[in-house]
Scaffold this active site. Structure first.
Site, mmCIF file in Angstrom:
data_model
loop_
_atom_site.group_PDB
_atom_site.id
_atom_site.type_symbol
_atom_site.label_atom_id
_atom_site.label_comp_id
_atom_site.label_asym_id
_atom_site.label_seq_id
_atom_site.Cartn_x
_atom_site.Cartn_y
_atom_site.Cartn_z
ATOM 1 N N ASP A 13 8.514 8.432 -18.589
ATOM 2 C CA ASP A 13 9.664 9.138 -18.070
ATOM 3 C C ASP A 13 9.231 10.563 -17.735
ATOM 4 O O ASP A 13 8.600 11.229 -18.548
ATOM 5 C CB ASP A 13 10.764 9.177 -19.145
ATOM 6 C CG ASP A 13 12.111 8.814 -18.582
ATOM 7 O OD1 ASP A 13 12.553 9.513 -17.662
ATOM 8 O OD2 ASP A 13 12.722 7.834 -19.065
ATOM 9 N N ASP A 56 13.431 11.126 -13.994
ATOM 10 C CA ASP A 56 14.780 11.363 -14.477
ATOM 11 C C ASP A 56 15.580 12.246 -13.511
ATOM 12 O O ASP A 56 15.069 13.290 -13.065
ATOM 13 C CB ASP A 56 14.667 12.076 -15.833
ATOM 14 C CG ASP A 56 15.982 12.167 -16.557
ATOM 15 O OD1 ASP A 56 16.552 11.119 -16.879
ATOM 16 O OD2 ASP A 56 16.448 13.301 -16.797
ATOM 17 N N GLU A 63 15.334 8.213 -10.376
ATOM 18 C CA GLU A 63 16.745 7.996 -10.724
ATOM 19 C C GLU A 63 17.585 8.869 -9.792
ATOM 20 O O GLU A 63 17.490 10.095 -9.831
ATOM 21 C CB GLU A 63 16.993 8.394 -12.176
ATOM 22 C CG GLU A 63 18.387 7.999 -12.628
ATOM 23 C CD GLU A 63 18.834 8.700 -13.909
ATOM 24 O OE1 GLU A 63 19.747 8.177 -14.559
ATOM 25 O OE2 GLU A 63 18.295 9.765 -14.248
ATOM 26 N N HIS A 80 19.147 2.368 -20.726
ATOM 27 C CA HIS A 80 19.570 3.026 -21.963
ATOM 28 C C HIS A 80 20.860 3.830 -21.787
ATOM 29 O O HIS A 80 21.341 4.414 -22.753
ATOM 30 C CB HIS A 80 18.441 3.947 -22.440
ATOM 31 C CG HIS A 80 18.155 5.046 -21.461
ATOM 32 N ND1 HIS A 80 17.607 4.795 -20.220
ATOM 33 C CD2 HIS A 80 18.378 6.378 -21.499
ATOM 34 C CE1 HIS A 80 17.513 5.928 -19.562
ATOM 35 N NE2 HIS A 80 17.972 6.908 -20.310
ATOM 36 N N ASP A 81 21.371 3.905 -20.568
ATOM 37 C CA ASP A 81 22.611 4.652 -20.318
ATOM 38 C C ASP A 81 23.797 3.730 -20.050
ATOM 39 O O ASP A 81 24.907 4.211 -19.800
ATOM 40 C CB ASP A 81 22.449 5.562 -19.093
ATOM 41 C CG ASP A 81 21.418 6.662 -19.298
ATOM 42 O OD1 ASP A 81 21.263 7.118 -20.443
ATOM 43 O OD2 ASP A 81 20.791 7.064 -18.306
HETATM 44 C C1 GLC Z 1 19.237 10.575 -17.114
HETATM 45 C C2 GLC Z 1 18.851 9.789 -18.335
HETATM 46 C C3 GLC Z 1 19.839 10.084 -19.415
HETATM 47 C C4 GLC Z 1 19.778 11.553 -19.727
HETATM 48 C C5 GLC Z 1 20.007 12.392 -18.485
HETATM 49 C C6 GLC Z 1 19.624 13.806 -18.690
HETATM 50 O O1 GLC Z 1 20.428 10.155 -16.585
HETATM 51 O O2 GLC Z 1 18.761 8.445 -18.029
HETATM 52 O O3 GLC Z 1 19.623 9.316 -20.561
HETATM 53 O O4 GLC Z 1 20.737 11.865 -20.678
HETATM 54 O O5 GLC Z 1 19.240 11.927 -17.403
HETATM 55 O O6 GLC Z 1 18.243 13.938 -18.793
#
Ligand code: GLC
Length: 563
Positions: A96, A212, A267, A340-341
Site C-alpha cells: 500500500d 491509497d 484507489e 478492508h473498507d
Molecule cells: C483509503 C483506505 C482507507 C483509509 C483511507 C485514508 O480509502 O482504503 O482504509 O482509511 O484511504 O488513508
C-alpha cells in the site's frame, strides 16, 4: 509485460490475518506462514495493507515513517524473509502506498508545524482562517470556530477538513483524520521524497503498489468552497481528480514505475469512466488499473454511506455493463466485491443466513469472475465470511466512532445509527481471519485486537480446505478457469436480460470461444430461455451439484458455459 492482466490478487489486512507472536495483532511472520494457503487458492499477487510504522489512528493509513515497519508487525528481516518466500512460491507482493497524507507524527509534519519558515512548512497545506485577521464574529473562547476555516471542505471522518494549529496560527488540511495531514503535491520536494521512497521499496524487490486515495493528491486551485451537505461541510471527495493529478502520475511513472516490472492500482473514489481512461489507459503512462466505487454506492442515499437505501439490482447491472463495455480496449478494470473498507458481500448483497450462504457467496463470485479485469479477493471472502454484527463498544474504526458521535449529537436514535453501523462499518471486514475452529479461530493465541466472528466454528479455512464443495474450492476453480481460457481476459462483454429483476446474464465473446455467465441473484426459482438456434455449451462451473433443468434457475444458482 502485462502479467497483471492474468493475475488474481489476494488482499491481506495484516492486523487481522495471522498473529504469530501471541500479542493479538497479526504480523509479518504470520503472513509468511500462510503464503502457501494463498498460493493454494491460486492467487498470484498479495496486496498488503499498510505495515509501516504508524500511531494507528487509522489502522496504519497514517504513516509515521515510510522506511520502518510497525513494531507489532515485525522486523525488516521478517519482511525480507516473507518477500523471499513469496517469490519462491511464485507470489508477488504489492504494498500500500499512502502518500496523499502522512501521520501528524511524521518528522516532516513535526517540522512543518514549528514555524512558517521551516524548510518543511510547504510539505503540507497551510492556510489562514477566513476571518482570522479580524476574528470578527468568532467565539474567541475557541481558536477554531465554524466559519473561520479556510473553506467548507469536510473530512471523511466527520467535521471540517481543517485543523487549527496554535503555534503558527494557521489551519492545515486533512481530508481524513486530524492525525492525517495532507501532503502538498505541488511542492516538488514532496514528490521527489515520495519517488525516492518508492524506489527504495522497489529496489528491495516488491512488485508494485496499491495507491491509497491517489485521486485526491492534486487539490483544487484557490481552495474554493464546495457544495455542502447537511453538516455544512462538503464530501471529502470535493477535490478528487484535481487538475494536476495526471501530470503527477505521469511524472511518477517516468521517474519510478517505468523503471521496474511492476503492477499498480490506484484507489480512485469518485472517478468517472473518462477519468479512468486517463488513469489506466494503456497509452497514458500512469497506472495499470483503478478501483472505482460506483457499485459500492448502490445502497447509499445521496452518496452518503451511512444513509441506507434499498439495493437496486437493475442499476447494478447497468454499472457492470458501463464499466465492462466502456473500458474495453481502452483501459483495464479491477474487479472486487470486498476490501478492508467494505462490509462482507455475502451479508450485503447475498444471503448470509444458513442454507443460502454458500450458494449466494459462490453466485456472487461467479458474477465477478466472468468479467474482464484483475480480480481482488479480500481475506476471508474466499470462505464466504460474514458481517459480525459488532456492538459499538466492539468497533475500533475511527470513521464509525466519529459518525456515531456526530449522529448522536444530531439527535438520531441509537437504534437507527446501529442499523447503519451493522450494514456498513468498515470493522465488518476487519475481524480476524477464520483459520480453524480452535479458540480465536486459530488467528492468535493471545487476546485478539478485534473480536472474532462467533460463526468461526462453522466458517473457517480448515474445514473448507477439506471440503471439495466449499466456497474456497469454488473460488479456486474459478481462478483456474480464468487461467485456462483466453476469453476471460479478452472477450467482449454483452449484457443480456437487462431489465430482468432477478437474473444477471452476460456473454463474453472471444476469438475462439464465448463465455456465458448466468446467475440468479435472488431466493426464488426462475425460468430462463436460450435464444433460438443457440446451444448452452459446455458447463464450466455451477454452484449446485448438478443442473436439474437447463431452463430453470434455483435460488442463487450460478452457471458458466463455454460456447
Ligand atoms: C483509503 C483506505 C482507507 C483509509 C483511507 C485514508 O480509502 O482504503 O482504509 O482509511 O484511504 O488513508
Amino acid at each position: 509485460m502485462e502479467w497483471w492482466k492474468d493475475a488474481v490478487v489476494y488482499q491481506v489486512y495484516p492486523k487481522s490475518f495471522k498473529d504469530s507472536s501471541g500479542d493479538g495483532i497479526g504480523d509479518i511472520n504470520g503472513i509468511t506462514e500462510k503464503l502457501p494457503y494463498i498460493r493454494e487458492l491460486g492467487a498470484d499477487v498479495v496486496w498488503l495493507s499498510p505495515i509501516y510504522d504508524s500511531p494507528q489512528d487509522d489502522n496504519g493509513y497514517d504513516i509515521r515513517d515510510y522506511y520502518k515497519l510497525l513494531k507489532e508487525a515485525g522486523t525488516m528481516e521478517d519482511f525480507d524473509r516473507m518477500l523471499l518466500r513469496a517469490h519462491e512460491l511464485g507470489l508477488r507482493i504489492i504494498m500500500d502506498l499512502v502518500v496523499n497524507h502522512t501521520s501528524d507524527e511524521h518528522v516532516w509534519f513535526q517540522e512543518s508545524k514549528k514555524s512558517k519558515d521551516n524548510p518543511y512548512r510547504d510539505y503540507y497545506i497551510w492556510k489562514e482562517g477566513k476571518r482570522q485577521n479580524t476574528r470578527e464574529g468568532l467565539d474567541t473562547s475557541k481558536e477554531q470556530a465554524w466559519g473561520d476555516e479556510p473553506n467548507n471542505w469536510g473530512s471523511c471522518y466527520s467535521g471540517s477538513a481543517w485543523e487549527w494549529d496554535s503555534t503558527t496560527k494557521e489551519y492545515y488540511l486533512h481530508l481524513f483524520s486530524r492525525k492525517q495531514p495532507d501532503l502538498n503535491w505541488e511542492n516538488v520536494l514532496v514528490r521527489e521524497e515520495v519517488y525516492k521512497m518508492m524506489r527504495w521499496w522497489l529496489d528491495k524487490g516488491i512488485d508494485g503498489f496499491r495507491m491509497d486515495v491517489i485521486s485526491l493528491i492534486s487539490k483544487l486551485p484557490g481552495y474554493p468552497d464546495g457544495e455542502a451537505g447537511e453538516s455544512g461541510y462538503t464530501s471529502f471527495e470535493v477535490t478528487a481528480n484535481g487538475p494536476c493529478v495526471h501530470e503527477y502520475l505521469k511524472e511518477m511513472n517516468r521517474k519510478v514505475l517505468s523503471l521496474y516490472d511492476v503492477m499498480t492500482v490506484g484507489e480512485c473514489s469518485g472517478v468517472t469512466l473518462e477519468e479512468a481512461w486517463k488513469y489506466a489507459g494503456a497509452e497514458e503512462g500512469e497506472l495499470n488499473m483503478v478501483f472505482q466505487f460506483e457499485l459500492m454506492e448502490l445502497d447509499c442515499e445521496n452518496g452518503i454511506k451511512w444513509d441506507l437505501k434499498p439495493f437496486d439490482f437493475i442499476r447494478m447491472k447497468k454499472i457492470f455493463e458501463k464499466w465492462q463495455t466502456g473500458m474495453y480496449g481502452k483501459a483495464w478494470n479491477s474487479l472486487f466485491w470486498n476490501n478492508h473498507d467494505q462490509p462482507r458481500v455475502v451479508s450485503r448483497w447475498g444471503n448470509d443466513s444458513g442454507e443460502y450462504r454458500e450458494l449466494s457467496a459462490k453466485m456472487l463470485a461467479s458474477i465477478l469472475y466472468g468479467m474482464q479485469g484483475t480480480p481482488f479477493i479480500y481475506q476471508g471472502e474466499e470462505l464466504g465470511m460474514t458481517n459480525p454484527g459488532l456492538s459499538i463498544e466492539e468497533c475500533r474504526d475511527i470513521e464509525t466512532l466519529r459518525m456515531y458521535q456526530e449522529r448522536l449529537e444530531a439527535g438520531c436514535s441509537r437504534a437507527e445509527i446501529m442499523r447503519s453501523v451493522h450494514a456498513k462499518c468498515r470493522d465488518n471486514a476487519r475481524t480476524p481471519m477464520q483459520w480453524d475452529d480452535s479458540p480465536n479461530a486459530g488467528f492468535s493465541t493471545g487476546d485478539p485486537w478485534m473480536p472474532v466472528n462467533p460463526d468461526y466454528k462453522t466458517i473457517n479455512a480448515g474445514a473448507q480446505l477439506q471440503d471439495e464443495d466449499s466456497v474456497f474450492h469454488y473460488y479456486k476453480k474459478l481462478i483456474r478457469l480464468r487461467k485456462t481460457y483466453d476469453v476471460f481476459r479478452d472477450g467482449r462483454f454483452t449484457m443480456e436480460y437487462k431489465e430482468d429483476p432477478d437474473i444477471i446474464w452476460y456473454t463474453r465473446t472471444g476469438e475462439k470461444e464465448s463465455l456465458r455467465v448466468i446467475c440468479n441473484f435472488h431466493e426464488l426459482t426462475r425460468e430462463i430461455k436460450l435464444p433460438d438456434n443457440e446451444e448452452w455449451g459446455e458447463l464450466l462451473i455451477c454452484n449446485y451439484p448438478e443442473i436439474r433443468k437447463e431452463t430453470e434457475l434455483r435460488p442463487y444458482e450460478a452457471r458458466m458455459y463455454l460456447v
